[in-house]
Each structure stands twice: as structure tokens, then as C-alpha cells.
Design a protein around this motif. Structure first.
Motif, PDB file in Angstrom:
ATOM      1  N   ARG A 121       0.857  -1.194   0.000  1.00 45.13           N
ATOM      2  CA  ARG A 121       0.000   0.000   0.000  1.00 45.13           C
ATOM      3  C   ARG A 121       0.891   1.240   0.000  1.00 45.13           C
ATOM      4  NH1 ARG A 121      -3.966   2.010   4.913  1.00 45.13           N
ATOM      5  NH2 ARG A 121      -1.950   2.090   5.973  1.00 45.13           N
ATOM      6  N   LEU A 122       0.560   2.215  -0.846  1.00 46.06           N
ATOM      7  CA  LEU A 122       1.340   3.452  -0.925  1.00 46.06           C
ATOM      8  C   LEU A 122       0.406   4.646  -1.004  1.00 46.06           C
ATOM      9  CD1 LEU A 122       2.834   1.336  -3.314  1.00 46.06           C
ATOM     10  CD2 LEU A 122       4.633   2.967  -2.757  1.00 46.06           C
ATOM     11  N   ALA A 123       0.940   5.803  -0.627  1.00 42.19           N
ATOM     12  CA  ALA A 123       0.219   7.065  -0.844  1.00 42.19           C
ATOM     13  C   ALA A 123       0.989   7.848  -1.902  1.00 42.19           C
ATOM     14  CB  ALA A 123       0.151   7.872   0.447  1.00 42.19           C
ATOM     15  N   ILE A 124       0.256   8.469  -2.827  1.00 42.79           N
ATOM     16  CA  ILE A 124       0.885   9.340  -3.829  1.00 42.79           C
ATOM     17  C   ILE A 124       0.133  10.662  -3.823  1.00 42.79           C
ATOM     18  CG2 ILE A 124       1.824   7.547  -5.344  1.00 42.79           C
ATOM     19  CD1 ILE A 124      -0.681   7.824  -7.090  1.00 42.79           C
ATOM     20  N   ALA A 125       0.847  11.734  -4.166  1.00 42.06           N
ATOM     21  CA  ALA A 125       0.202  13.055  -4.143  1.00 42.06           C
ATOM     22  C   ALA A 125       0.575  13.822  -5.407  1.00 42.06           C
ATOM     23  CB  ALA A 125       0.635  13.830  -2.901  1.00 42.06           C
ATOM     24  N   SER A 126      -0.310  14.732  -5.779  1.00 35.98           N
ATOM     25  CA  SER A 126      -0.169  15.437  -7.053  1.00 35.98           C
ATOM     26  C   SER A 126       0.737  16.654  -6.933  1.00 35.98           C
ATOM     27  CB  SER A 126      -1.549  15.885  -7.539  1.00 35.98           C
ATOM     28  OG  SER A 126      -2.082  16.848  -6.644  1.00 35.98           O
ATOM     29  N   LEU A 127       1.224  17.077  -8.103  1.00 31.70           N
ATOM     30  CA  LEU A 127       1.937  18.347  -8.216  1.00 31.70           C
ATOM     31  C   LEU A 127       1.202  19.157  -9.279  1.00 31.70           C
ATOM     32  CD1 LEU A 127       4.338  20.197  -7.581  1.00 31.70           C
ATOM     33  CD2 LEU A 127       5.659  18.983  -9.303  1.00 31.70           C
ATOM     34  N   LEU A 128       0.228  19.936  -8.822  1.00 28.26           N
ATOM     35  CA  LEU A 128      -0.588  20.743  -9.733  1.00 28.26           C
ATOM     36  C   LEU A 128      -0.405  22.208  -9.373  1.00 28.26           C
ATOM     37  CD1 LEU A 128      -3.839  18.572  -9.517  1.00 28.26           C
ATOM     38  CD2 LEU A 128      -2.252  18.667 -11.459  1.00 28.26           C
ATOM     39  N   GLU A 129      -0.277  23.063 -10.374  1.00 26.42           N
ATOM     40  CA  GLU A 129      -0.068  24.486 -10.101  1.00 26.42           C
ATOM     41  C   GLU A 129      -1.390  25.175  -9.807  1.00 26.42           C
ATOM     42  OE1 GLU A 129       2.320  26.487 -12.948  1.00 26.42           O
ATOM     43  OE2 GLU A 129       3.908  24.983 -12.884  1.00 26.42           O
ATOM     44  N   GLN A 130      -2.021  24.724  -8.743  1.00 24.51           N
ATOM     45  CA  GLN A 130      -3.306  25.299  -8.332  1.00 24.51           C
ATOM     46  C   GLN A 130      -3.494  24.951  -6.863  1.00 24.51           C
ATOM     47  OE1 GLN A 130      -5.521  22.888 -11.203  1.00 24.51           O
ATOM     48  NE2 GLN A 130      -6.318  21.635  -9.524  1.00 24.51           N
ATOM     49  N   TYR A 131      -4.451  25.587  -6.228  1.00 27.65           N
ATOM     50  CA  TYR A 131      -4.652  25.349  -4.798  1.00 27.65           C
ATOM     51  C   TYR A 131      -5.121  23.914  -4.515  1.00 27.65           C
ATOM     52  CZ  TYR A 131      -6.418  25.881  -0.039  1.00 27.65           C
ATOM     53  OH  TYR A 131      -6.660  25.717   1.292  1.00 27.65           O
ATOM     54  N   PRO A 132      -6.207  23.452  -5.179  1.00 28.17           N
ATOM     55  CA  PRO A 132      -6.605  22.073  -4.862  1.00 28.17           C
ATOM     56  C   PRO A 132      -5.680  21.060  -5.521  1.00 28.17           C
ATOM     57  CG  PRO A 132      -8.226  23.078  -6.332  1.00 28.17           C
ATOM     58  CD  PRO A 132      -7.139  24.094  -6.106  1.00 28.17           C
ATOM     59  N   ASN A 133      -5.118  20.169  -4.718  1.00 29.31           N
ATOM     60  CA  ASN A 133      -4.327  19.042  -5.203  1.00 29.31           C
ATOM     61  C   ASN A 133      -4.978  17.754  -4.713  1.00 29.31           C
ATOM     62  OD1 ASN A 133      -1.289  19.474  -6.494  1.00 29.31           O
ATOM     63  ND2 ASN A 133      -2.194  21.333  -5.650  1.00 29.31           N
ATOM     64  N   ARG A 134      -4.393  16.619  -5.040  1.00 29.27           N
ATOM     65  CA  ARG A 134      -5.010  15.339  -4.691  1.00 29.27           C
ATOM     66  C   ARG A 134      -4.001  14.417  -4.010  1.00 29.27           C
ATOM     67  NH1 ARG A 134     -10.304  15.221  -4.660  1.00 29.27           N
ATOM     68  NH2 ARG A 134     -10.250  12.948  -4.706  1.00 29.27           N
ATOM     69  N   VAL A 135      -4.527  13.592  -3.114  1.00 26.15           N
ATOM     70  CA  VAL A 135      -3.747  12.485  -2.552  1.00 26.15           C
ATOM     71  C   VAL A 135      -4.540  11.208  -2.829  1.00 26.15           C
ATOM     72  CG1 VAL A 135      -2.821  11.432  -0.436  1.00 26.15           C
ATOM     73  CG2 VAL A 135      -2.761  13.926  -0.719  1.00 26.15           C
ATOM     74  N   GLU A 136      -3.841  10.155  -3.249  1.00 28.69           N
ATOM     75  CA  GLU A 136      -4.490   8.855  -3.464  1.00 28.69           C
ATOM     76  C   GLU A 136      -3.750   7.798  -2.670  1.00 28.69           C
ATOM     77  OE1 GLU A 136      -6.206   8.942  -8.073  1.00 28.69           O
ATOM     78  OE2 GLU A 136      -4.551   7.603  -7.577  1.00 28.69           O
TER      79      GLU A 136
END
Length: 346
Positions: free
Chosen positions: A44-59
Motif C-alpha cells: 500500500r502506498l500514498a501518492i500526491a499530485s503536483l498541480l499548479e493550483q490550490y486544490p491538489n489530490r492524494v491517493e
């Protein structure tokens, strides 16, 4: 890394079991990533986004052993303010504590995963700057394995903050460097180290907060050090990365200022280092040359003609920005490049 299974073999189940590489493609560019430590949550892993905006995501994603697919669970995917600079699961192999995930960006946040893994909710938002609701963004943090109620964060405001996450309160906050602090790593219950834009590696002991020991300073003035890995199996050693440099500097804290060895086989900037969780003399490094290299440092003390060579090399499809070695399953290393997460058997 290692041999992959023969595609002509009969019995696809057997083949999958022997597969050496599993890949997951995220809907966005992956930046931070971390393995779960709990024995009951393998792969099991967690990954997170690099988006040039305030809302980002973690999965939170998991490899399904039966079919070799890494899957994300929509119930365990959540929105995050700004891109997390780091994500870490609670260091709790024996599953004694609640299933927590921490992230750093503008603040340190602790998220709680429900017992049946059906949801994630925000447990606490920890702001170390009491004088304002704004704070210097957090560059990194580390979770203390020996005392899991402690998390240490590093910030661009030159401070390191030690949190007691059970009390949701600051234990200690200290000005660690002259410039931005880029990374922090625990070396024991009350000892941590940090690296900074001021080019130094400093070690702090919480029993004597007024003083720190400078273990290393970059040879060129004002060359930032951006990452730090402390060898958990042999705490005499740590490794650091110089900004925009293709070399990794390995240090012995008993002999400050002089590197024990410099690893110089990357062809472009190194972005990540990870010591083996089960061996005191192996380290993995990864960088913009799309390479993940594993090194055997057992001959560290003796000079090697022409410098040390890695014992294993893996080439990814793009610059590798993130690398994590699984502490509960030490045969597996995870890398992130572009929008792909790969786990590799080593």
C-alpha cells in the motif's frame, strides 16, 4: 531490477508472481509518495499530485497480488490544499496505533484512515506559527519511528518544529539554519538532523537545544543541500544531495566536514536518496537521468580506483523525482516519475 519473467512461459499466475515491476498511472504528475509500514497493509502506498493550483489530490493505492494491478480506491482519494511536499504513513509495523497518514504543505496535516479502509478524514491541522494564520511553507518532515507521537518539520522560515501529534502541540521550535531548511531526518528518539540553503548539515539533540553540530558544509559557498537520508541500520552514516548536482555525498558523523564517499555515477541532478531498511551498507539514489541506482557501500572506507560503481541500475521512462524503499517489505523500492508510480523488486 533483476530478471523479469519469461513471457512465453505457461501459467500466467506464476508469471505475475514473478513479475519484478508493477506500474500505476495517476491522472496527474506525482510528486510526494510513501510506503505504508503496517504489516496488514502490504503493497500500500500514498501518492500526491503536483498541480499548479490550490486544490491538489492524494491517493492511497495498493497492489492486488492476485492480478498484479496497482489500484486506487476512490474512497481513499482526497483533496489537499497545495501540493504536499512529503507524505508519510505512521511508522507502526505492528498495527498498534490508528492508521494515520501525514502530509506537509502550508501546514502539517494528519489524516485518519478508517478501520475498514472505507474513508479518510482530516484529523488535525498543525500550524507552528502562533503569531499569524500564515506560515512559511513546510519543505519536508520526518516521523519519529522510535517515538511515533513525534513529527519534525522543516520550513523555509529557517525553523524546525517538533510536534507532539497526540497533544496536537509544539514540543520544540528552533531556528535551525541561516536560510531555508529543505529537509529533516530523525536519527533516534531525541536526535535529528537538517539540511539547508545555507549549505550545511546540522545535528540537533533535544536535550541541548541551544547547540547544534555542523557535520558538513558544501565546498562551494551558498550551495544549497536539498535532501537528507539518515541510515537507520547504522546511524553513524547519512547521505545528502546538493542542489542541481549529480553527486551524492555520504557522511560519517564521527568525522565531520569530510565526506566518506561521493557517489558520482548519475548523469544529471540527483533528486532522492533512500538507505536500505534492512542492510547498513546499501543505498538507492535516483535523479533526472531517469536512473535509480543501488550502491553497496561496504567498502566505504577504502579508496576505490575511479570511484565507486553501483551494483544495480534501473532506467525509468522519465526523470525520477521520488524514491522510497519499503521498510516492511525490503525487497521493494518505489519510484515516481511524471505521472507514473512503479514498484521494483530489488
Amino acid at each position: 531490477m533483476g530478471a523479469s519473467s519469461d513471457p512465453n512461459q505457461d501459467g500466467s499466475d506464476e508469471q505475475q508472481k514473478r513479475s519484478e515491476i508493477y506500474t500505476y498511472e495517476a491522472p496527474w504528475h506525482i510528486y510526494s509518495m510513501n510506503w505504508s509500514v503496517r504489516r496488514d497493509k502490504k503493497y500500500r502506498l500514498a501518492i500526491a499530485s503536483l498541480l499548479e493550483q490550490y486544490p491538489n489530490r492524494v491517493e492511497i493505492v495498493q497492489l492486488d497480488d492476485s492480478n498484479g494491478e496497482i489500484r486506487s480506491d476512490p474512497n481513499l482519494s482526497f483533496e489537499h490544499p497545495y501540493p504536499p511536499t512529503k507524505t508519510i504513513f505512521i511508522p507502526d509495523k505492528e498495527c498498534q496505533k490508528p492508521d494515520l497518514l501525514a502530509t506537509s504543505s502550508d501546514f502539517l496535516r494528519v489524516w485518519s484512515i478508517s478501520d475498514d479502509s472505507s474513508s479518510v478524514e482530516l484529523k488535525s491541522v498543525l500550524n507552528g506559527n502562533k503569531n499569524s494564520e500564515f506560515c512559511g511553507p513546510l519543505t519536508s518532515f520526518d516521523w519519529n519511528e522510535a517515538e511515533p507521537k513525534r513529527i519534525g518539520t522543516s520550513s523555509i522560515d529557517t525553523t524546525c518544529t517538533i510536534w507532539d501529534i497526540e497533544r496536537e502541540a509544539v514540543d520544540t521550535q528552533l531556528i535551525a539554519h541561516d536560510k531555508e531548511v529543505y529537509d529533516i531526518a530523525w536519527g533516534g528518539v531525541g536526535v535529528f538532523a537538517s539540511v539547508s540553503a545555507d549549505g550545511s548539515v546540522r545535528v540537533f539533540d533535544l536535550r541541548d537545544k541551544e547547540h547544534s553540530t555542523i557535520i558538513y558544509e558544501s565546498s562551494e559557498p551558498d550551495t544549497p543541500l536539498v535532501r537528507l537520508g539518515w541510515n537507520k541500520q547504522d546511524p553513524r552514516y547519512m547521505a545528502t544531495i546538493i542542489m542541481d548536482s549529480a553527486k551524492v555525498v555520504v557522511l560519517d558523523i564521527r568525522f565531520p566536514t569530510l565526506p566518506v564517499v561521493e557517489l558520482q555515477r548519475h548523469q544529471a541532478s540527483v533528486n532522492a536518496v533512500a538507505w536500505a531498511p534492512h542492510s547498513s551498507c546499501h543505498i538507492c539514489t535516483a535523479g533526472d537521468d531517469s536512473q535509480a541506482l543501488i550502491w553497496d557501500l561496504s567498502s566505504m572506507g577504502q579508496p576505490v580506483e575511479g570511484g565507486l560503481d553501483p551494483i544495480l541500475a534501473y532506467t525509468a521512462g522519465a526523470e525520477i523525482e521520488q524514491l522510497q524503499w519499503s521498510s516492511s517489505q525490503p525487497d521493494w523500492v518505489a519510484i515516481a516519475f511524471s505521472s507514473k508510480l512503479q514498484i521494483l523488486r530489488v
